[in-house]
Design a protein around this motif. Structure first.
Motif, PDB file in Angstrom:
ATOM      1  N   VAL A  53      41.768  33.534  39.721  1.00 41.92           N
ATOM      2  CA  VAL A  53      41.515  34.216  40.985  1.00 41.92           C
ATOM      3  C   VAL A  53      42.149  35.604  40.946  1.00 41.92           C
ATOM      4  N   THR A  75      39.900  32.367  49.997  1.00 38.37           N
ATOM      5  CA  THR A  75      40.306  32.047  48.627  1.00 38.37           C
ATOM      6  C   THR A  75      40.831  30.625  48.541  1.00 38.37           C
ATOM      7  N   SER A  79      39.008  27.860  46.027  1.00 34.30           N
ATOM      8  CA  SER A  79      39.734  27.621  44.782  1.00 34.30           C
ATOM      9  C   SER A  79      40.749  26.492  44.910  1.00 34.30           C
ATOM     10  N   HIS A 110      36.394  36.153  40.692  1.00 35.91           N
ATOM     11  CA  HIS A 110      35.793  35.690  41.943  1.00 35.91           C
ATOM     12  C   HIS A 110      35.342  34.250  41.733  1.00 35.91           C
ATOM     13  N   VAL A 111      36.207  33.313  42.040  1.00 34.31           N
ATOM     14  CA  VAL A 111      35.934  31.902  41.786  1.00 34.31           C
ATOM     15  C   VAL A 111      34.781  31.418  42.658  1.00 34.31           C
ATOM     16  N   ASN A 191      39.594  25.713  38.829  1.00 31.48           N
ATOM     17  CA  ASN A 191      38.738  26.773  39.364  1.00 31.48           C
ATOM     18  C   ASN A 191      37.616  27.094  38.389  1.00 31.48           C
TER      19      ASN A 191
END
Length: 240
Positions: A53, A75, A79, A110-111, A191
């Motif tokens: 991330v 986020t 994740s 950018h997970v 992730n």
């Protein structure tokens, strides 16, 4: 941008839930340590990939052995960073510079989603891991021998099962000592960032098709009209 080549493994020293009145409200503040080897040329505002991330450095300690980041609610939802706690180990990589060789693949940090570990099987001195995606739609961007980022580690897909939303990778012994995945157990979440190329191609095809459908004089509409007319003609001929 990152390469997916993990530089070091850090340790979560602090993990604090923020209330809505704090900066970054309703997110999390984390301090990552045991990573002085990568901080010498990092500045406030720079990006560090943490378990894949992209996070922004907001503070350092005086000796520059640890750094602080804020983790936003989006986020945390996307994740496994919401599952971290004091003592957790995380993969770390600095953002690339123009002098860095791209040894892995282009990783945005950018997970897309998380996946759970469903299998872990030794193969000589390597380990084969199999993962099942939480959101099944992302399996369509994963192809055998394609790239995948797992907790920020650039890996090659060895197998894909589109029916069960699972894919596999093989990790060689050298990589096992450099990343956190070998320390993970069955059922834990990692992730996942799929290769950006597939998403770009899909979007371009979607936009192009929509554009042609909306244009009655487009080659696609002409082809469809021609096929329909041909089919109608065949049906009329058969009735005769």
């Amino acid at each position: 941008m990152f390469t997916g080549l993990v530089e070091t493994i850090g340790t979560v020293l602090e993990y604090t839930q923020l209330d809505t009145t704090s900066s970054g409200g309703n997110g999390v503040s984390a301090v990552i340590g045991d990573c002085s080897s990568i901080l010498s040329d990092v500045h406030l505002g720079d990006s560090i990939s943490t378990n894949g991330v992209c996070l922004t450095v907001t503070e350092f300690d005086e000796a520059k052995t640890q750094f602080k980041v804020g983790i936003a609610p989006e986020t945390l939802r996307r994740s496994n960073l919401g599952e971290l706690k004091k003592g957790s180990k995380v993969n770390l990589e600095r953002a690339v510079t123009s002098e860095v060789r791209l040894g892995g693949h282009v990783v945005q940090g950018h997970v897309d989603t998380v996946a759970s570990i469903t299998k872990r099987e030794p193969d000589g001195n390597a380990i084969t891991f199999t993962f099942q995606l939480r959101e099944k739609e992302y399996i369509h961007y994963i192809v055998e021998k394609g790239f995948i980022a797992v907790d920020g580690t650039s890996l090659t897909v060895t197998n894909v099962n589109y029916d069960t939303n699972e894919f596999s990778i093989m990790m060689v012994s050298y990589t096992q000592s450099k990343v956190t995945l070998p320390q993970r157990t069955l059922g834990e979440n990692v992730n996942i960032e799929v290769d950006l190329t597939g998403k770009l191609i899909e979007k371009q095809i979607e936009l192009n098709l929509n554009s042609q459908i909306e244009n009655k004089d487009s080659s696609l509409n002409k082809l469809i009209t021609s096929l329909i007319e041909k089919k109608i003609t065949e049906l009329i001929s058969n009735k005769k």
